[in-house]
Scaffold this active site. Structure first.
Site, PDB file in Angstrom:
ATOM      1  N   HIS A 196      -9.198 -25.148  16.964  1.00  0.00           N
ATOM      2  CA  HIS A 196     -10.629 -25.330  16.678  1.00  0.00           C
ATOM      3  C   HIS A 196     -10.812 -25.468  15.171  1.00  0.00           C
ATOM      4  CE1 HIS A 196     -14.976 -24.658  16.742  1.00  0.00           C
ATOM      5  NE2 HIS A 196     -14.910 -24.923  18.019  1.00  0.00           N
TER       6      HIS A 196
ATOM      7  N   ASP B 290     -12.771 -24.871  26.020  1.00  0.00           N
ATOM      8  CA  ASP B 290     -12.393 -25.867  27.031  1.00  0.00           C
ATOM      9  C   ASP B 290     -11.162 -25.502  27.844  1.00  0.00           C
ATOM     10  OD1 ASP B 290     -13.526 -28.016  24.570  1.00  0.00           O
ATOM     11  OD2 ASP B 290     -14.396 -27.892  26.575  1.00  0.00           O
TER      12      ASP B 290
HETATM   13  C1  SDX Z   1     -14.910 -28.344  21.109  1.00  0.00           C
HETATM   14  O1  SDX Z   1     -16.685 -28.006  16.554  1.00  0.00           O
HETATM   15  C2  SDX Z   1     -17.081 -27.360  17.597  1.00  0.00           C
HETATM   16  O2  SDX Z   1     -17.775 -26.355  17.521  1.00  0.00           O
HETATM   17  C3  SDX Z   1     -16.638 -27.966  18.920  1.00  0.00           C
HETATM   18  C4  SDX Z   1     -16.873 -27.126  20.177  1.00  0.00           C
HETATM   19  C5  SDX Z   1     -18.350 -26.979  20.480  1.00  0.00           C
HETATM   20  O3  SDX Z   1     -18.704 -26.016  21.175  1.00  0.00           O
HETATM   21  O4  SDX Z   1     -19.123 -27.892  20.094  1.00  0.00           O
HETATM   22  O5  SDX Z   1     -16.313 -25.844  20.015  1.00  0.00           O
HETATM   23  C6  SDX Z   1     -16.250 -27.776  21.403  1.00  0.00           C
HETATM   24  O6  SDX Z   1     -14.823 -29.478  20.750  1.00  0.00           O
HETATM   25  C7  SDX Z   1     -13.710 -27.435  21.184  1.00  0.00           C
HETATM   26  C8  SDX Z   1     -12.404 -28.166  20.752  1.00  0.00           C
HETATM   27  C9  SDX Z   1     -11.904 -28.948  21.973  1.00  0.00           C
HETATM   28  N1  SDX Z   1     -10.780 -29.836  21.580  1.00  0.00           N
HETATM   29  C10 SDX Z   1      -9.540 -29.596  22.012  1.00  0.00           C
HETATM   30  O7  SDX Z   1      -9.200 -28.584  22.659  1.00  0.00           O
HETATM   31  C11 SDX Z   1      -8.557 -30.699  21.671  1.00  0.00           C
HETATM   32  C12 SDX Z   1      -7.281 -30.083  21.116  1.00  0.00           C
HETATM   33  N2  SDX Z   1      -7.621 -29.515  19.792  1.00  0.00           N
HETATM   34  C13 SDX Z   1      -7.361 -30.310  18.623  1.00  0.00           C
HETATM   35  O8  SDX Z   1      -7.542 -31.677  18.775  1.00  0.00           O
HETATM   36  C14 SDX Z   1      -7.879 -29.677  17.334  1.00  0.00           C
HETATM   37  O9  SDX Z   1      -7.544 -28.358  17.392  1.00  0.00           O
HETATM   38  C15 SDX Z   1      -9.335 -29.793  16.978  1.00  0.00           C
HETATM   39  C16 SDX Z   1      -9.803 -31.202  16.976  1.00  0.00           C
HETATM   40  C17 SDX Z   1     -10.179 -29.001  17.927  1.00  0.00           C
HETATM   41  C18 SDX Z   1      -9.507 -29.203  15.584  1.00  0.00           C
HETATM   42  O10 SDX Z   1      -8.822 -30.038  14.723  1.00  0.00           O
HETATM   43  P1  SDX Z   1      -8.792 -29.775  13.125  1.00  0.00           P
HETATM   44  O11 SDX Z   1      -9.665 -28.635  12.754  1.00  0.00           O
HETATM   45  O12 SDX Z   1      -9.030 -31.081  12.449  1.00  0.00           O
HETATM   46  O13 SDX Z   1      -7.371 -29.250  12.892  1.00  0.00           O
HETATM   47  P2  SDX Z   1      -6.104 -30.162  12.672  1.00  0.00           P
HETATM   48  O14 SDX Z   1      -6.133 -31.271  13.683  1.00  0.00           O
HETATM   49  O15 SDX Z   1      -6.027 -30.524  11.227  1.00  0.00           O
HETATM   50  O16 SDX Z   1      -4.923 -29.166  13.068  1.00  0.00           O
HETATM   51  C19 SDX Z   1      -4.336 -28.315  12.133  1.00  0.00           C
HETATM   52  C20 SDX Z   1      -2.877 -28.263  12.591  1.00  0.00           C
HETATM   53  C21 SDX Z   1      -2.226 -29.640  12.653  1.00  0.00           C
HETATM   54  O17 SDX Z   1      -0.831 -29.426  12.469  1.00  0.00           O
HETATM   55  P3  SDX Z   1      -0.182 -29.646  10.941  1.00  0.00           P
HETATM   56  O18 SDX Z   1      -0.609 -31.041  10.530  1.00  0.00           O
HETATM   57  O19 SDX Z   1      -0.789 -28.545  10.103  1.00  0.00           O
HETATM   58  O20 SDX Z   1       1.295 -29.502  11.176  1.00  0.00           O
HETATM   59  O21 SDX Z   1      -2.802 -27.751  13.938  1.00  0.00           O
HETATM   60  C22 SDX Z   1      -2.293 -28.748  14.797  1.00  0.00           C
HETATM   61  C23 SDX Z   1      -2.423 -30.081  14.077  1.00  0.00           C
HETATM   62  O22 SDX Z   1      -1.422 -30.986  14.518  1.00  0.00           O
HETATM   63  N3  SDX Z   1      -3.094 -28.707  16.012  1.00  0.00           N
HETATM   64  C24 SDX Z   1      -2.607 -28.743  17.245  1.00  0.00           C
HETATM   65  C25 SDX Z   1      -3.707 -28.600  18.091  1.00  0.00           C
HETATM   66  N4  SDX Z   1      -4.830 -28.488  17.361  1.00  0.00           N
HETATM   67  C26 SDX Z   1      -4.453 -28.570  16.061  1.00  0.00           C
HETATM   68  N5  SDX Z   1      -1.348 -28.892  17.707  1.00  0.00           N
HETATM   69  C27 SDX Z   1      -1.190 -28.888  19.048  1.00  0.00           C
HETATM   70  N6  SDX Z   1      -2.209 -28.738  19.927  1.00  0.00           N
HETATM   71  C28 SDX Z   1      -3.475 -28.607  19.488  1.00  0.00           C
HETATM   72  N7  SDX Z   1      -4.472 -28.461  20.362  1.00  0.00           N
END
Ligand code: SDX
Length: 434
Positions: free
Chosen positions: A311, A369
């Site tokens: 998140h 989720d």
């Molecule tokens: C919702 O914003 C809100 O409030 C949203 C929400 C709401 O109520 O409105 O809470 C609802 O959207 C919840 C989130 C649902 N999405 C998912 O579950 C999809 C999977 N999650 C990711 O796509 C990600 O965690 C995000 C999009 C939610 C957050 O992404 P960020 O903050 O941009 O973080 P990032 O992508 O920069 O990740 C940081 C690191 C990265 O690795 P490095 O580059 O540091 O090596 O963490 C890794 C990412 O690759 N990472 C994950 C991951 N989420 C982040 N790796 C594997 N699986 C994941 N789910």
């Protein structure tokens, strides 16, 4: 919002004049630096793709502390509201008005919403244009936007009464439209709302009853759905809420703004994650396959993410995920599905991930989720409709934030700038010189 005694000073190593900027304090949470004079004073913009360090507005609706894993709706912790704070319509009243309703206020609010649940009879013809297998979110983007064509009496966004009427209409009609999208997809007749049922019971009735036999709602399942709606009602300045605010800042009508929010929520990184998380669990199939899947997630080239994990704000457990897991267990128990293999797989996956350095070091925890797909599937909601349920719940948050923005004296049309990295000015060559 109050002025801090501390100021921010931006100095430049090339000796350019330093710039002092005010700092504002909110009631809780991070202070903000007011950079509005930056461009005029320095000719420079800030650079913040994804708005990781940007407060786009001031708001008093929802507060999130990502480190503590805390979520407050108008100051009330989500754990209290979802468990003993009344039903979803009480949460709607709270988000819209700032306080929980007393008995009389609740009675009037429920009656007002209940008496706006029908949609114009001509709305059904919009559905006829869609394929039966159209994704429900495409249907909702279209039909919610189309609502504007029926309500010319409440589109003046500068009229507080029009804003109030539009808010009620959207909250009241979303369940009807979501249920219609479902009925259309399975070829069953649309079911009209019933004024003798509660908001969530009415939705279940419109979704699962048929004209052929009486339908009796299960109060445990109705309560579970109501709690799911409360958990999804609002969440600060997330992507879809920011979309609604940006659309609203141009003066677009509330139906168009909510349709824009639905479009944004559809993305798998946002509201589409519940659908993606369930598909992920079905693809993993069994606990034995978890290590291989986790290895894929760690391999950056795979593009595989652990859906329902991570998140932008929560760097601790999303409080909604805990409540969703409890609700999931209650529903499965009620239905005699406590041994549901996907639920067991999800809990095993969560346990393994929370003990794995890759996730721990990146502070990746289950979000709202991760379990919501399992409980919605148990309630009989098809996977493709999960995000539609999220949109149904989030409509009150979107419209509360939209109302707050419209009445904010500081609000202007949102118009970010850019760092331009393209071609500098050049002359068009004659065609024989290209
Ligand atoms: C919702 O914003 C809100 O409030 C949203 C929400 C709401 O109520 O409105 O809470 C609802 O959207 C919840 C989130 C649902 N999405 C998912 O579950 C999809 C999977 N999650 C990711 O796509 C990600 O965690 C995000 C999009 C939610 C957050 O992404 P960020 O903050 O941009 O973080 P990032 O992508 O920069 O990740 C940081 C690191 C990265 O690795 P490095 O580059 O540091 O090596 O963490 C890794 C990412 O690759 N990472 C994950 C991951 N989420 C982040 N790796 C594997 N699986 C994941 N789910």
């Amino acid at each position: 919002m109050t002025n801090s005694e501390t100021k921010a000073t931006l100095s430049f190593s090339d000796g350019s004049p330093a710039l002092e900027m005010p700092i504002y304090k909110g009631s809780i949470g991070p202070d903000v630096i007011d950079i509005r004079k930056l461009y005029g004073s320095t000719g420079m913009f800030t650079y913040d793709p994804g708005f990781m360090s940007t407060a786009a507005c001031n708001s008093s609706i929802t507060y999130i502390d990502g480190d503590k894993g805390e979520l407050l709706y108008r100051g009330y912790p989500i754990e209290q509201l979802a468990v003993n704070g009344g039903d979803f319509l009480e949460t709607c009243y709270l988000l819209l008005n700032g306080e929980l309703p007393n008995a009389d206020q609740k009675k009037e609010f429920v009656a007002t919403v209940t008496n706006h649940t029908m949609v114009h009879e001509q709305m059904q013809f919009f559905f006829r244009g869609f394929r039966r297998d159209a994704h429900p979110m495409s249907v909702l983007v279209g039909t919610v936007g189309a609502l504007a064509s029926f309500y010319h009496d409440s589109l003046d966004i500068n009229d507080p009464h029009h804003r109030e009427v539009s808010a009620i209409r959207l909250i009241a009609k979303m369940p009807t439209l979501v249920a219609m999208a479902y009925k259309y997809s399975i070829g069953q007749p649309f079911v009209y709302p019933r004024n003798d049922l509660s908001y969530s019971a009415n939705f279940m009735h419109m979704m699962f009853s048929t004209p052929c036999e009486p339908y009796k709602t299960n109060e445990v399942l109705v309560r579970a759905l109501d709690r799911i709606l409360i958990l999804h009602a609002d969440h600060e300045q997330n992507a879809s809420t920011s979309t609604v605010r940006l659309a609203g800042s141009s003066g677009a009508n509330p139906f168009a703004c909510i349709a824009a929010g639905i479009a944004c929520l559809w993305g798998p990184a946002h509201g589409g994650a519940n659908e993606a998380a369930l598909s992920m669990l079905e693809e993993i199939g069994s606990v034995d396959n978890i290590p291989e899947f986790i290895a894929q997630v760690k391999d950056k080239n795979s593009g595989v993410k652990l859906m329902g994990f991570g998140h932008r704000v929560y760097k601790n457990y999303d409080p909604r995920a805990k409540l969703m897991r409890e609700t999931c267990y209650e529903v499965l128990q009620e239905l005699g599905l406590q041994d549901d293999p996907l639920f067991k797989l999800a809990m095993a996956l969560e346990k393994i991930a929370l003990e794995d350095e890759y996730f721990v070091s990146r502070k990746l925890y289950p979000n709202v989720d991760f379990y919501s797909g399992i409980v919605q599937r148990a309630l009989g909601i098809p996977t493709a409709l999960f995000t539609g349920i999220f949109a149904l719940a989030r409509t009150v948050g979107w419209i509360a934030q939209w109302k707050e923005m419209i009445s904010d004296p500081e609000q202007k049309i949102g118009r970010p700038r850019q760092l331009f990295v393209g071609s500098a000015k050049r002359d068009v060559p004659a065609i024989d010189k290209r």
